[in-house]
Write an enzyme that holds these catalytic residues in place. Sequence first.
Site, mmCIF file in Angstrom:
data_model
loop_
_atom_site.group_PDB
_atom_site.id
_atom_site.type_symbol
_atom_site.label_atom_id
_atom_site.label_comp_id
_atom_site.label_asym_id
_atom_site.label_seq_id
_atom_site.Cartn_x
_atom_site.Cartn_y
_atom_site.Cartn_z
ATOM 1 N N LYS A 172 5.825 -9.005 4.165
ATOM 2 C CA LYS A 172 6.910 -9.279 5.066
ATOM 3 C C LYS A 172 6.401 -9.558 6.555
ATOM 4 O O LYS A 172 5.341 -8.738 6.885
ATOM 5 C CB LYS A 172 7.712 -7.878 5.091
ATOM 6 C CG LYS A 172 8.469 -7.654 3.806
ATOM 7 C CD LYS A 172 9.182 -6.268 4.118
ATOM 8 C CE LYS A 172 10.331 -5.861 2.962
ATOM 9 N NZ LYS A 172 10.405 -4.616 3.545
ATOM 10 N N GLY A 219 -3.795 -1.645 2.940
ATOM 11 C CA GLY A 219 -3.981 -1.052 1.290
ATOM 12 C C GLY A 219 -4.347 -2.167 0.111
ATOM 13 O O GLY A 219 -5.010 -2.239 -0.600
HETATM 14 P P1 ADP Z 1 -1.371 -4.580 2.924
HETATM 15 O O1 ADP Z 1 -1.098 -3.506 2.023
HETATM 16 O O2 ADP Z 1 -2.781 -5.172 2.620
HETATM 17 O O3 ADP Z 1 -1.089 -4.544 4.162
HETATM 18 P P2 ADP Z 1 1.109 -5.681 2.246
HETATM 19 O O4 ADP Z 1 1.659 -4.424 2.012
HETATM 20 O O5 ADP Z 1 1.644 -6.416 3.514
HETATM 21 O O6 ADP Z 1 -0.380 -5.905 2.339
HETATM 22 O O7 ADP Z 1 1.783 -6.853 1.155
HETATM 23 C C1 ADP Z 1 1.118 -6.858 -0.139
HETATM 24 C C2 ADP Z 1 2.247 -7.374 -1.200
HETATM 25 O O8 ADP Z 1 2.471 -8.788 -0.772
HETATM 26 C C3 ADP Z 1 1.387 -7.653 -2.509
HETATM 27 O O9 ADP Z 1 2.131 -6.597 -3.289
HETATM 28 C C4 ADP Z 1 1.810 -9.031 -2.937
HETATM 29 O O10 ADP Z 1 2.356 -9.309 -4.181
HETATM 30 C C5 ADP Z 1 2.987 -9.446 -1.942
HETATM 31 N N1 ADP Z 1 3.133 -10.746 -1.565
HETATM 32 C C6 ADP Z 1 1.900 -11.743 -1.328
HETATM 33 N N2 ADP Z 1 2.558 -13.066 -1.131
HETATM 34 C C7 ADP Z 1 3.812 -13.146 -1.405
HETATM 35 C C8 ADP Z 1 4.948 -14.091 -1.667
HETATM 36 N N3 ADP Z 1 4.765 -15.240 -1.486
HETATM 37 N N4 ADP Z 1 6.174 -13.612 -2.127
HETATM 38 C C9 ADP Z 1 6.431 -12.304 -2.249
HETATM 39 N N5 ADP Z 1 5.475 -11.309 -2.249
HETATM 40 C C10 ADP Z 1 4.307 -11.688 -1.967
HETATM 41 MG MG MG Z 2 0.887 -2.737 1.326
#
Ligand code: ADP
Ligand code: MG
Length: 396
Positions: free
Chosen positions: A203, A353
Amino acid sequence: MAKKTIKDVDLKDKKVLVRVDFNVPLKDGVITNDNRIVAALPTIKYVIENGGKAILFSHLGRVKTEEDKAGKSLKPVAERLGELLGKPVTFVPETRGTELETAVNNMKDGDVLVFENTRFEDIDGKKESGNDAELGKYWASLGDVFVNDAFGTAHRAHASNVGIASTGIPTVAGFLMEKEIKFVGEAVTAPKRPFVAILGGAKVSDKIGVIENLISKADKILIGGGMTYTFYKAKGMNIGNSLVEEDKVALAKELIEKAGDKLILPIDSITAAEFSNDVPTEEHTGDVPDGQMGLDIGPETIALFAQALEGAKTVVWNGPMGVFEMSNFAKGTIGVCEAIANLADATTIIGGGDSAAAAIQLGFADKFTHISTGGGASLELLEGKELPGLAAINDK
Ligand code: ADP
Ligand code: MG
């Protein structure tokens, strides 16, 4: 501002309070992954090798009610620590009281003690999480020096970090904390250039603060993951059934204008009709057609991002490029990992994470200079916020 570290204080004969991050995953009382205990060893060993008495404490999971306590004791952690250190570790099953005080007073130089989950103090009025002054003062009274090595909670002002430090007890960073400040902190305050940030994940709303802060600091910002489509929508593109945050479209538009050509969006997507690994995938340049959702960046984007990364001296990556948990949509994240791994002479940092989990799961963990251990804390550091747990550590 540079912070004092454990190397700046004398530990000999001292009762050394160490806030560690022992928040390990447990299943039926058994530790399923002891990475965090292993990661705390350098600081703990340094204390005992320098003649200090190590008094260790941590939170473990969420504890709000008496029932929540079940399975959240640090006892198995103390046992595992004893095995890893190859010496006895005293466990005190309470967070305050005579048993704890007596055990601390009986410690000899080089001894190690772990006391119970700090969040057991949350049942009766959120004393730990609410940074109860009396509790911070009590814990501080047990020691002579305070070492904060729990980066993962540095974005929270709790009794076990900020509370203890606020009493005026000498407060320094442990080795893990020092590393996080050095890599994540310096990346946003004093990066070697070119500095490229790669932001993805689900998001836009989770990453607004990071994008806004990095717009003025990074030389390039590469956007991937689910947030791509809110930006696409802002550009008037078709996004099919892709993830979108309607209430962030206007903001995405603003960010595009503000960042100018610093901001690089994907040029193609891997799509599917359903959020599933078991349906056929399609590749689309630009617009995502109706009935499809974008679940990964496409091959042209991987090449574009690899090119944008060439010559980078600092890379911060936060947020996977696609739904890497499904093999059909992992290629974008793998491609970006490969491009980062190929950089010569760059400081490469993962903060987040799921990004860390992705790099580890896809086999790239050792290709990065630093993988941050604190999801929320590293995000706030990347947002340019002052973390209360860090601020409470004495300046050099
Ligand atoms: P981080 O923990 O590294 O900050 P986020 O929690 O923001 O990362 O996002 C990780 C999630 O985003 C993953 O579970 C992944 O499946 C999801 N994601 C990545 N690309 C998409 C997409 N195009 N549509 C839906 N979900 C997505
Ligand atoms: Mg996350």
